[in-house]
Design a protein around this motif. Structure first.
Motif, short mmCIF file in Angstrom:
data_model
loop_
_atom_site.label_atom_id
_atom_site.label_comp_id
_atom_site.label_asym_id
_atom_site.label_seq_id
_atom_site.Cartn_x
_atom_site.Cartn_y
_atom_site.Cartn_z
N UNK A 134 0.84 -1.20 0.00
CA UNK A 134 0.00 0.00 0.00
C UNK A 134 0.87 1.25 0.00
N UNK A 135 0.27 2.35 -0.41
CA UNK A 135 1.00 3.60 -0.49
C UNK A 135 1.09 4.21 0.90
N UNK A 136 2.32 4.37 1.39
CA UNK A 136 2.50 4.93 2.72
C UNK A 136 2.67 6.43 2.73
N UNK A 137 3.15 6.97 1.61
CA UNK A 137 3.39 8.41 1.50
C UNK A 137 3.36 8.78 0.03
N UNK A 138 2.91 10.00 -0.28
CA UNK A 138 2.86 10.43 -1.68
C UNK A 138 3.08 11.93 -1.77
N UNK A 139 3.73 12.35 -2.85
CA UNK A 139 3.93 13.77 -3.13
C UNK A 139 3.69 14.06 -4.60
N UNK A 140 3.09 15.21 -4.89
CA UNK A 140 2.77 15.60 -6.26
C UNK A 140 3.16 17.06 -6.46
N UNK A 141 3.79 17.36 -7.58
CA UNK A 141 4.11 18.73 -7.96
C UNK A 141 3.76 18.94 -9.42
N UNK A 142 3.10 20.03 -9.75
CA UNK A 142 2.71 20.33 -11.13
C UNK A 142 3.38 21.61 -11.61
N UNK A 143 3.67 21.67 -12.90
CA UNK A 143 4.28 22.86 -13.49
C UNK A 143 3.45 23.34 -14.67
#
Length: 300
Positions: free
Chosen positions: A208-217
């Motif tokens: 399972x996903x324990x941590x997630x980060x997203x950045x958009x440009x």
């Protein structure tokens, strides 16, 4: 011919010398290294610094190393070094993804990560990368050294938390076991600014996903702040459906504008689709990510 307004120029001999010059010249001073972000704005007179402090001789700020569970990157590290770094390739392949689509070899040979981040351009690739991996900026000034989480580093378009008399000296990226990362970009031609781009990072624990980060440009004024999409991932299995939903939320939360690169509707569609694709690749890489970090150093 476009020429900048007049300015004074000083070449710093050390970090302390650079800080002294910045303190002496005050709010009208700017640091310059590669110059590929600042000089075009000066030629258009969108930026009019009265003093430039050149830090190209500060080789102590050109390094990549693994220390205390973090990859630490000196602010003067060139794009080419980021692209060629085995250390980043092992722990944060998202940097390699981004560097392959940044400008061209002459720019990558001279441009620096510090200059890219301090430009705070909403379409800038490395800023979205650092947002996705939750980097921490280290800022040095008259008051000493302070650390600034990336979400607090960007105050708005072309504005950062680096104050008068201060300079960005290091970027720190925490290494998370079982993590993977990826960057995906749509551009009109090779090396161009993005029409839209997405960076994603996540860690897997027990499937399972324990941590997630997203950045958009290039899809609004903000490079950070996609917490709803990140929270939609945590605790879930890394499936196509889950990633598609996170992409939909990220697309809802961005704020693109219609311009010569495309309509707002098209850019919003790209934001969601590129987020989905980046998450898929990040999950694949997480399955084969290094489980333990060893001490390592790469000097420029």
């Amino acid at each position: 011919m476009q020429v900048p307004a007049s300015f004074e120029y000083r070449r710093a001999r050390s970090v302390d010398d650079a800080l002294a010059l910045l303190e002496r010249f005050g709010e009208e001073a700017r640091v310059i290294a590669g110059g590929h972000s600042l000089l075009p704005m000066m030629k258009l007179r969108l930026a009019r610094p009265e003093f430039l402090v050149d830090i190209n001789d500060l080789h102590e700020l050109d390094y990549l190393r693994l220390e205390d569970g973090e990859v630490r990157i000196g602010a003067l590290t060139r794009h080419r070094s980021l692209l060629e770094s085995d250390l980043l390739g092992r722990h944060f392949p998202i940097f390699h993804d981004a560097e392959r689509v940044i400008a061209d070899p002459p720019v990558r040979n001279r441009g620096t990560i510090g200059g890219s981040l301090c430009q705070a351009d909403p379409a800038e690739d490395l800023s979205a990368v650092c947002a996705a991996v939750r980097a921490v900026a280290v800022v040095l000034g008259p008051g000493g050294r302070r650390t600034v989480p990336i979400e607090d580093f960007y105050l708005g378009p072309y504005e950062t938390a680096v104050g008068a008399g201060e300079m960005l000296v290091e970027i720190r990226v925490p290494v998370r076991p079982g993590a993977g990362s990826a960057y995906r970009k749509v551009e009109r031609k090779s090396g161009d600014w993005a029409v839209a781009a997405a960076g994603a990072a996540l860690s897997l624990t027990g499937g399972r996903i324990g941590w997630a980060g997203i950045g958009l440009a290039a899809v609004g004024t903000s490079l950070v702040g996609y917490r709803r999409a990140e929270q939609a991932l945590v605790g879930r299995e890394p499936t196509e459906q889950v990633f598609r939903e996170a992409g939909r939320i990220a697309a809802e939360d961005c704020d693109p504008q219609t311009d010569g690169r495309g309509s707002a509707e098209y850019k919003r569609h790209l934001a969601g689709e590129l987020t989905r694709r980046a998450l898929l690749v990040a999950a694949e890489r997480a399955d084969r990510a290094p489980r333990a970090a060893r001490s390592d150093t790469e000097e420029g």
